[in-house]
Each structure stands twice: as structure tokens, then as C-alpha cells.
Design an enzyme around this catalytic site. Structure first.
Site, short mmCIF file in Angstrom:
data_model
loop_
_atom_site.label_atom_id
_atom_site.label_comp_id
_atom_site.label_asym_id
_atom_site.label_seq_id
_atom_site.Cartn_x
_atom_site.Cartn_y
_atom_site.Cartn_z
N TYR A 129 37.06 -98.72 -42.88
CA TYR A 129 38.39 -99.51 -43.71
C TYR A 129 38.00 -101.14 -43.80
O TYR A 129 38.81 -101.67 -44.25
CB TYR A 129 39.60 -99.10 -43.06
CG TYR A 129 39.77 -97.40 -43.32
CD1 TYR A 129 38.92 -96.71 -42.74
CD2 TYR A 129 40.81 -97.26 -44.13
CE1 TYR A 129 39.30 -95.33 -43.12
CE2 TYR A 129 40.89 -95.95 -44.65
CZ TYR A 129 40.38 -95.08 -43.72
OH TYR A 129 40.56 -93.61 -44.16
N LYS A 175 32.21 -89.14 -32.67
CA LYS A 175 30.79 -88.10 -33.21
C LYS A 175 29.64 -88.92 -32.76
O LYS A 175 28.87 -89.44 -33.28
CB LYS A 175 30.91 -88.25 -34.58
CG LYS A 175 29.74 -87.20 -35.38
CD LYS A 175 30.18 -85.72 -35.30
CE LYS A 175 28.86 -85.07 -35.86
NZ LYS A 175 29.04 -83.56 -35.36
N ASP A 209 34.21 -82.80 -35.40
CA ASP A 209 34.04 -81.48 -36.16
C ASP A 209 34.77 -80.37 -35.43
O ASP A 209 35.78 -79.53 -35.75
CB ASP A 209 32.82 -81.08 -36.63
CG ASP A 209 31.51 -81.75 -35.48
OD1 ASP A 209 32.07 -82.20 -34.36
OD2 ASP A 209 30.65 -81.06 -35.62
N ASP A 233 42.47 -90.55 -40.17
CA ASP A 233 43.03 -90.35 -41.31
C ASP A 233 42.82 -88.73 -41.67
O ASP A 233 43.65 -88.30 -42.19
CB ASP A 233 42.28 -91.25 -42.42
CG ASP A 233 43.08 -91.41 -43.63
OD1 ASP A 233 44.29 -90.76 -43.79
OD2 ASP A 233 42.42 -91.81 -44.55
N ASP A 237 45.87 -85.72 -41.83
CA ASP A 237 46.26 -84.96 -43.04
C ASP A 237 45.93 -83.40 -42.65
O ASP A 237 46.88 -82.71 -43.30
CB ASP A 237 45.34 -85.13 -44.19
CG ASP A 237 46.09 -86.55 -45.16
OD1 ASP A 237 46.85 -87.26 -44.43
OD2 ASP A 237 45.97 -86.59 -46.38
#
Ligand code: ATP
Length: 336
Positions: A129, A175, A209, A233, A237
Site C-alpha cells: 500500500y 508467507k 494460504d 485486506d 473480505d
């Protein structure tokens, strides 16, 4: 400060303020136009004056802002406030508010529906971002920034938030097997902070994941998650979708110089102006704001009234109901 913005922002904020007014609190409100509403009224999506007012406020209730037309010189109000107030921790709780709205089915056919009840603490200032993209030969390269300072403070925040809200487990989502240096640093600082301040809290880590899969297949196993910006983010969602949709998902951003509360959804231009937007996400953001302002009893009353309305079958069309935005607010206010 109230910054309703545009699209469905003003509709859900109006409904929230109307319901909150029924609490009888003595809140002093400063209304500031932002987004395209700001462009029309003040000639800018957010003025420096608005930023200064925001700095003086105990909290900001933010609605939503539309994507600007391409020909408008535009500084994003939300990104500006996040940056100027150093709102570094974005907190997004997710749980099915009403079982019938949950997308989670029983793991065993006919068995009980497992409860997802997670709080995602998302690092809010860096990662991808920083929005620095460079053209390279035959493509584009995007910078992804992870610093020790930002990682440490969001990890501290996550543990303190967990403790203050009676949560027992914090999981660092990363990750680091792929991004060994950047996510490696995020994980390393998590472990350092955990050893330093979290003797009373269970902590662990998981690849992003695997976490996405676990939230669907073993939803009851997760509690507080702390993540770099983009993973938070996406996972929030996913959690919102599992719990009944974006119309129900609240958030709070906390930082060095203030706190901002807003629904996770955007301006939803497809339904703006029709009076059918679901105000629940904004109302629950208002609940988080009341907690932050030191009004926990009022927060529980408002939350209880919203949940009771939903449990009684009162809802807007996104949940299959027939109430409009203000009609829903009326039902909530009656229950206060
Ligand atoms: P933006 O560009 O501002 O992010 P968007 O439409 O791309 O807007 P959202 O506003 O998050 O993204 O909306 C995504 C979808 O979810 C839209 O189809 C919208 O109708 C629906 N939606 C979002 N918020 C609500 C809400 N409060 N009530 C009902 N539907 C909603």
C-alpha cells in the site's frame, strides 16, 4: 468528527447517527465533507483544515468515498487520514451475526455449524500500500515495504487488543517461506514481541494460504490474527463474506494521533441513492467507536439493538429483507 463521504456513505452514516441519538449520549459532532462531496463544497476531497480538525478529535466516523472521475485531481481522504494520523492498526472483527446469514455450513452433513469469530488486525501503513510501482523492461515492479518499527507496533497492538477484549490466542499470518526477508521480518518481530509481552496469551503463526483454508474448513480454530497489509485486506473480505456479506462488516483504525471507524464496504455506487444500503456495518463501526470513546454500556446497548433487530428478521435487501436503510435504523432505535 463525522466524514460521511459519498455513494452510500451519507446514507449509512445518517442511519447510524439516528440510531445512536437514541442512546442519549452527549456527543459533540463536527461534520466535515470529504470525497466528491468535499470537492463540491470545498474544492478538494479533503482539505488541510479537515485534517487538522481530525487530529483534535477523539474519534472519526467515516462513511465511504467514491472512486473519483479520471479528470479530477484527487487526494484520497481515507489514505490521507490514515497517513496523517498514523492509523497503523486496522481492526476488523468478523462473526456471523445471525446464523441464517452465515455462509458456513456444517463440516459434517447435518452437524453443527462451526462458529467463525475472528478479529483481524491488519498492518495499515505499508506493505504493497505504499503504492510505488516502477516500469521495468517488459513489465512493472511493485515495492512491498515491511519495516521493523511498523511490524513491532502492530504486533504489540494485537496482543494488547486481545488482552483488553478477553481473547486468548494471537496468530501471525505471513508467507515467510516465500518472502523470507520481508515476511520473515514480520514474523521475527512477532516472535520477539510475543516473548516480551505475551506470557498470558497463546501465540503461533500460519501461512496466509493455509489460513484462508482454515477459516473455511475449521473456522472455530481462529481467534485474533495479525497480518501484513494485503493479507489482512483479503482475509477480512473472506471472513466478511463467510459471515453474511460486506454490509455487516465493521472496522476501526487506531494510531498515534487518533482513531477512525468505518464500514469495510466502499461507496457501492450500484445502490447509492436508493435508500436500501445496509447500515449494519456502519452501526457496528459506531459500536467500536463508542467503546473507544469510553462508553462501553452504550456500545453494548447499540450492539444489542442491532443484533436483536437482525434476529427478529429485520433486514435490508442485501440480506433478503424489505427494510430500507432508515427503516432499519428506526427498528434499532425503538429497541434502545
Ligand atoms: P468502491 O469502489 O467505493 O469500493 P464498490 O462497489 O467497488 O465501491 P463496495 O462498495 O465494497 O465496492 O461494494 C461491493 C458490492 O457489495 C456492491 O455490489 C454493493 O452493492 C454491495 N454492498 C456493499 N456495501 C453494501 C451495503 N452496506 N449494503 C448493501 N450492499 C452493499
Amino acid at each position: 468528527m463525522v466524514a460521511a463521504g459519498d455513494g452510500i456513505g451519507p446514507e449509512v452514516v445518517e442511519a447510524t447517527l439516528y440510531a445512536m441519538d437514541g442512546l442519549g449520549l452527549d456527543l459533540e459532532l463536527y461534520i466535515e465533507p470529504v470525497g466528491m462531496a468535499g470537492v463540491q463544497e470545498r474544492g478538494a476531497p479533503i482539505t488541510d483544515e479537515t485534517v487538522e480538525i481530525a487530529r483534535d478529535m477523539d474519534a472519526i466516523l467515516f462513511g465511504a468515498v467514491e472512486k473519483p472521475p479520471p479528470d479530477v485531481d484527487y487526494r484520497s481522504p481515507l489514505l490521507t487520514l490514515r497517513k496523517e494520523l498514523e492509523l497503523y492498526a486496522n481492526v476488523r472483527p468478523a462473526r456471523p451475526l445471525v446464523p441464517t446469514h452465515s455462509r458456513l455450513g456444517p463440516v459434517v452433513p447435518g452437524g453443527p455449524v462451526p462458529q467463525l469469530d475472528v478479529v483481524i488486525v491488519r498492518e495499515n501503513t505499508e506493505g504493497l500500500y505504499v503504492r510505488r510501482e516502477h516500469v521495468i523492461e517488459d513489465g512493472v515492479m511493485a515495492e512491498r515495504v515491511i519495516t521493523r518499527k511498523a511490524s513491532e507496533r502492530v504486533h504489540r497492538f494485537a496482543f494488547e487488543w486481545a488482552r483488553a477484549h478477553g481473547r486468548t490466542k494471537v496468530t501471525c499470518v505471513h508467507k515467510a517461506n516465500l518472502l523470507r526477508r520481508s515476511d520473515g521480518l514480520f514474523l521475527e518481530t512477532f516472535e520477539e514481541v510475543a516473548r516480551d509481552i505475551a506470557a498470558d496469551i497463546e501465540w503461533s503463526d500460519m501461512h496466509v494460504d493455509a489460513m484462508a483454508a482454515a477459516m473455511v474448513t475449521d473456522p472455530g480454530s481462529q481467534d485474533v490474527l495479525v497480518t501484513p497489509n494485503l493479507y489482512g485486506d483479503i482475509l477480512s473480505d473472506l471472513a466478511a463474506g463467510l459471515c453474511g456479506g460486506l454490509g455487516l462488516a465493521p472496522s476501526g483504525s487506531y494510531g498515534e494521533d487518533g482513531a477512525l471507524f468505518e464500514p469495510v464496504h466502499g461507496s457501492a455506487p450500484d445502490i447509492a441513492g436508493q435508500g436500501i444500503a445496509d447500515p449494519v456495518a456502519c452501526m457496528l463501526s459506531g459500536v467500536m467507536m463508542l467503546d473507544h470513546l469510553g462508553h462501553p454500556e452504550a456500545a453494548r446497548r447499540l450492539e444489542g439493538a442491532v443484533l436483536d433487530a437482525l434476529a427478529s428478521g429485520v433486514s435490508t435487501p442485501d440480506l433478503g429483507g424489505e427494510h430500507g436503510t432508515l427503516g432499519f435504523a428506526e427498528e434499532v432505535r425503538e429497541r434502545l
